[in-house]
Design a protein around this motif. Structure first.
Motif, PDB file in Angstrom:
ATOM      1  N   LEU A 241      42.084  31.959  43.639  1.00 13.74           N
ATOM      2  CA  LEU A 241      42.262  33.235  44.341  1.00 13.74           C
ATOM      3  C   LEU A 241      42.470  34.457  43.454  1.00 13.74           C
ATOM      4  CD1 LEU A 241      44.646  32.304  47.306  1.00 13.74           C
ATOM      5  CD2 LEU A 241      42.175  32.619  47.383  1.00 13.74           C
ATOM      6  N   CYS A 242      42.811  34.287  42.192  1.00 18.52           N
ATOM      7  CA  CYS A 242      43.141  35.460  41.372  1.00 18.52           C
ATOM      8  C   CYS A 242      42.166  35.646  40.214  1.00 18.52           C
ATOM      9  CB  CYS A 242      44.546  35.355  40.787  1.00 18.52           C
ATOM     10  SG  CYS A 242      45.790  34.722  41.907  1.00 18.52           S
TER      11      CYS A 242
ATOM     12  N   LYS B  63      52.951  48.046  46.498  1.00 15.60           N
ATOM     13  CA  LYS B  63      53.279  47.777  45.106  1.00 15.60           C
ATOM     14  C   LYS B  63      54.709  48.227  44.807  1.00 15.60           C
ATOM     15  CE  LYS B  63      49.598  50.140  43.769  1.00 15.60           C
ATOM     16  NZ  LYS B  63      48.611  50.747  42.858  1.00 15.60           N
TER      17      LYS B  63
ATOM     18  N   CYS C 235      38.927  38.095  39.803  1.00 16.64           N
ATOM     19  CA  CYS C 235      39.084  39.524  39.505  1.00 16.64           C
ATOM     20  C   CYS C 235      39.934  39.763  38.258  1.00 16.64           C
ATOM     21  CB  CYS C 235      39.756  40.235  40.673  1.00 16.64           C
ATOM     22  SG  CYS C 235      38.752  40.254  42.151  1.00 16.64           S
ATOM     23  N   HIS C 236      41.014  38.998  38.102  1.00 12.85           N
ATOM     24  CA  HIS C 236      41.993  39.349  37.060  1.00 12.85           C
ATOM     25  C   HIS C 236      41.720  38.704  35.701  1.00 12.85           C
ATOM     26  CE1 HIS C 236      44.965  41.747  39.292  1.00 12.85           C
ATOM     27  NE2 HIS C 236      44.677  40.987  40.337  1.00 12.85           N
TER      28      HIS C 236
ATOM     29  N   PHE D  88      52.507  40.650  47.684  1.00 14.44           N
ATOM     30  CA  PHE D  88      51.541  39.683  48.220  1.00 14.44           C
ATOM     31  C   PHE D  88      51.547  39.670  49.748  1.00 14.44           C
ATOM     32  CE2 PHE D  88      52.432  37.208  44.085  1.00 14.44           C
ATOM     33  CZ  PHE D  88      51.575  38.044  43.395  1.00 14.44           C
TER      34      PHE D  88
ATOM     35  N   PRO E  74      44.890  48.751  47.221  1.00 14.12           N
ATOM     36  CA  PRO E  74      43.697  48.852  48.068  1.00 14.12           C
ATOM     37  C   PRO E  74      43.183  47.492  48.530  1.00 14.12           C
ATOM     38  CG  PRO E  74      43.415  50.041  45.992  1.00 14.12           C
ATOM     39  CD  PRO E  74      44.714  49.334  45.901  1.00 14.12           C
TER      40      PRO E  74
ATOM     41  N   ARG F 209      50.562  45.628  34.141  1.00  8.26           N
ATOM     42  CA  ARG F 209      51.071  46.350  35.316  1.00  8.26           C
ATOM     43  C   ARG F 209      52.117  45.545  36.083  1.00  8.26           C
ATOM     44  NH1 ARG F 209      46.802  49.712  37.262  1.00  8.26           N
ATOM     45  NH2 ARG F 209      47.286  49.286  39.434  1.00  8.26           N
TER      46      ARG F 209
ATOM     47  N   PRO G 151      44.108  44.911  37.256  1.00  5.21           N
ATOM     48  CA  PRO G 151      44.927  45.091  36.051  1.00  5.21           C
ATOM     49  C   PRO G 151      45.350  43.785  35.379  1.00  5.21           C
ATOM     50  CG  PRO G 151      46.253  45.457  38.016  1.00  5.21           C
ATOM     51  CD  PRO G 151      44.841  45.233  38.487  1.00  5.21           C
TER      52      PRO G 151
ATOM     53  N   TYR H 222      39.354  48.524  38.807  1.00 11.82           N
ATOM     54  CA  TYR H 222      39.717  47.534  37.792  1.00 11.82           C
ATOM     55  C   TYR H 222      40.879  46.713  38.309  1.00 11.82           C
ATOM     56  CZ  TYR H 222      37.124  50.898  35.021  1.00 11.82           C
ATOM     57  OH  TYR H 222      36.156  51.735  34.569  1.00 11.82           O
TER      58      TYR H 222
ATOM     59  N   TRP I 263      40.779  45.666  48.073  1.00 12.66           N
ATOM     60  CA  TRP I 263      40.172  44.654  47.191  1.00 12.66           C
ATOM     61  C   TRP I 263      41.231  43.800  46.509  1.00 12.66           C
ATOM     62  CZ3 TRP I 263      38.306  49.458  48.007  1.00 12.66           C
ATOM     63  CH2 TRP I 263      38.904  50.500  47.300  1.00 12.66           C
ATOM     64  N   MET I 264      42.509  44.168  46.565  1.00  9.96           N
ATOM     65  CA  MET I 264      43.565  43.249  46.117  1.00  9.96           C
ATOM     66  C   MET I 264      44.027  42.497  47.367  1.00  9.96           C
ATOM     67  SD  MET I 264      45.936  41.894  44.210  1.00  9.96           S
ATOM     68  CE  MET I 264      47.368  40.972  44.787  1.00  9.96           C
ATOM     69  N   PRO I 265      43.731  41.170  47.447  1.00  8.00           N
ATOM     70  CA  PRO I 265      44.014  40.456  48.696  1.00  8.00           C
ATOM     71  C   PRO I 265      45.502  40.400  49.039  1.00  8.00           C
ATOM     72  CG  PRO I 265      43.330  38.931  46.957  1.00  8.00           C
ATOM     73  CD  PRO I 265      43.186  40.307  46.396  1.00  8.00           C
TER      74      PRO I 265
ATOM     75  N   TYR J   8      58.288  43.802  37.442  1.00  8.84           N
ATOM     76  CA  TYR J   8      58.368  43.365  38.847  1.00  8.84           C
ATOM     77  C   TYR J   8      59.455  42.296  38.989  1.00  8.84           C
ATOM     78  CZ  TYR J   8      54.306  45.217  41.459  1.00  8.84           C
ATOM     79  OH  TYR J   8      53.431  46.000  42.161  1.00  8.84           O
TER      80      TYR J   8
ATOM     81  N   ILE K 212      47.833  41.049  34.429  1.00  5.74           N
ATOM     82  CA  ILE K 212      49.030  40.504  35.086  1.00  5.74           C
ATOM     83  C   ILE K 212      49.640  39.370  34.239  1.00  5.74           C
ATOM     84  CG2 ILE K 212      48.499  41.252  37.448  1.00  5.74           C
ATOM     85  CD1 ILE K 212      47.458  38.421  38.050  1.00  5.74           C
TER      86      ILE K 212
END
Ligand code: HEC
Ligand code: HEC
Length: 317
Positions: free
Chosen positions: A60-61, A116, A64-65, A111, A123, A98, A89, A87, A125-127, A102, A91
Motif C-alpha cells: 500500500l505505500c 496531517k 508512491c513512497h 491515516f 490530498p 516529513r 515525501p 511528490y 492521492w495519499m490514501p 510525528y 517517510i
C-alpha cells in the motif's frame, strides 16, 4: 433592442467576472487548516506487528513512497498532467523526512482522517484508511518505527508539490477529511470468508476505490454505496501519464469476470496473469504479497456484490 443587448452584455460581463473571480479565489486561496485532534496513543511494537506492517507497506505505500535505493525516501507520482506535480515525501527515519516529529497518535490520525500534523489535509492521492482495524493501523505504525531496511534514514528531499487548478478545485469542493472513528475497530472474523474478503477488498487493501466508477463519487465511510461499486471504468493514469481504466470485476458474465474460476482470479491478482494470458498493467500491479487465502476470501466476497453490466474497453498498451 440596443437596450436589451446592453443589459445582456452587462449580465454576461457579470457572470464572466464572477467566474473569473471564483477561479482566482480557488487558485490563490490558502488551503483550509483543520484542528488536529490526534489522540495520545503509544503503540507497542512487536516483531509480528512489524512484519505485518512491512507487508502492508509493500502493498500500500511502496508504489508512491519508495525511492530507487529501496527505502521509503519518497518519489514522484505519475499523475502529473491532470493533478500537477505531486511528490510523495520521504517517510524514513531521517530528520529531513516529513514524517519526522510525528507522534504515534498523529500518524494514526493522519491515516484515519487525512489530516496531517500541521492541520492541512493530505490530498486524495495519499490514501486514507477510515475502516481499517485498529490492529492493522498499529502494524503500519510499528513498521514505520522499526529498524526495517525500508525505513532506514534517507536524505532525499522531494520538491514542494505544484498542484494543478483542477487539483485545487477538487480539494476546495470535493475532498474533505474523514471522521476519526469513535469506537475501536476490531479485527475482522477470519473464519467468516465473505466478511473477511469484504474487509480486505474495502477496508484494508482498497480494491473498490480504483474499481468503482470514480474516486470523486466513492463513499469512503460506506464503500458499497460508491457509484458503480466494483463495476470499473475509473480513470487512472499509467507511469507515462496515459489514461488507463479500471476493470469491471463484478460477476457479470458478459462484462465482468463472472466466467472466471477462483483459481484464475487468484493467478491474476497475485501474478498479474489473466485467463487470456494478457498481463495486467500498472497501476494494477501483481499483489504477490497477498496470501491465497486472502485472495480466495476476496473472491468469495465478490460473489455477493451486485453484478453490474458495464463494458469497460481497456485501453491498448
Ligand atoms: C498513491 C500514492 C501514495 C500512497 C499509495 C501512499 N502515500 Fe503517503 N503520501 C502521498 C503524497 C502525495 C503525500 C504528500 C501529501 C501532501 O503533500 O500533503 C503523502 C504523505 C505521507 C506522509 C506525510 C504527511 C506529512 O505530514 O507531510 C506520511 C507519513 C505518509 N504519506 C505515509 C504513508 C503510508 C504509511 C502509506 C501506506 C500505508 C502511504 N503513505 C501510501 C502519496 C501516497
Ligand atoms: C491503483 C488502482 C487499483 C487497485 C488498488 C486495484 N486495482 Fe485491479 N485493476 C486496476 C486497473 C487499472 C486494471 C486494468 C489493468 C489493465 O488494463 O491492464 C485492473 C485490473 C484488475 C483485474 C483484471 C480484470 C480483467 O477483466 O482483466 C482484476 C481481477 C483486479 N484488477 C482485481 C483487483 C483486486 C482483487 C484488487 C485489490 C486487492 C485490485 N484489483 C486493486 C486498478 C486497480
Amino acid at each position: 433592442m440596443k437596450r436589451f443587448l446592453k443589459i445582456l452584455g452587462i449580465i454576461i460581463g457579470v457572470v464572466v467576472l464572477i467566474f473569473v473571480g471564483f477561479a482566482l479565489f480557488i487558485n490563490f486561496k490558502p488551503p483550509t487548516q483543520y484542528k488536529n485532534e490526534a489522540r495520545d496513543l503509544t503503540i507497542t511494537p512487536d516483531s509480528a506487528k512489524v512484519a505485518e506492517g512491512a507487508r502492508i507497506a509493500s502493498l500500500l505505500c511502496k508504489s508512491c513512497h519508495m525511492s530507487e535505493d529501496g527505502k521509503l525516501g519518497g518519489g514522484f507520482m505519475p499523475d502529473t498532467k491532470v493533478f500537477g506535480k505531486i511528490y510523495a515525501p520521504n517517510i524514513t527515519h531521517s530528520d529531513k523526512a516529513r514524517i519526522h516529529g510525528y507522534t504515534d497518535g498523529q500518524l494514526v490520525y493522519l491515516f484515519r482522517t487525512g489530516i496531517k500534523k500541521d492541520g492541512y489535509y493530505a490530498p486524495p492521492w495519499m490514501p486514507k484508511f477510515p475502516l481499517m482495524s485498529d490492529h492493522d493501523i498499529e502494524c503500519i505504525v510499528a513498521f514505520l518505527r522499526s529498524d526495517h531496511p525500508m525505513v532506514q534514514p534517507s536524505d532525499l528531499v522531494q520538491p514542494a508539490p505544484e498542484p494543478s487548478f483542477l487539483a485545487k478545485a477538487l480539494l476546495f469542493g470535493v475532498f474533505k477529511p474523514l471522521p476519526y472513528p469513535e469506537q475501536p475497530i476490531p479485527e475482522p472474523d477470519t473464519t467468516n470468508k465473505v466478511e473477511f474478503g469484504k474487509y480486505l477488498a474495502t477496508a484494508k487493501f482498497d480494491c473498490y476505490s480504483c474499481h468503482s466508477a470514480d474516486f470523486a463519487t466513492n463513499n469512503e465511510m460506506e464503500p458499497s454505496k460508491s457509484i458503480g461499486f466494483f463495476g470499473g471504468g475509473n480513470k487512472l493514469l499509467n507511469r507515462e501519464g496515459k489514461q488507463m481504466l479500471s476493470a469491471n470485476i463484478t460477476m457479470d458474465a458478459e462484462t465482468g469476470i463472472g466466467n472466471w474460476t477462483e483459481a484464475q482470479f487468484i493467478k491474476c491478482v497475485k501474478y498479474g496473469e489473466r485467463p487470456s494470458g494478457v498481463a495486467t498493467r500498472y497501476p494494477m500491479e501483481p499483489w504477490s504479497n497477498l496470501t491465497d487465502e486472502e485472495v480466495s476470501a476476496i473472491w468469495a466476497y465478490l460473489q455477493t456484490v451486485p453484478k453490474i453490466s458495464y463494458k469497460v474497453v481497456l485501453p491498448e498498451s
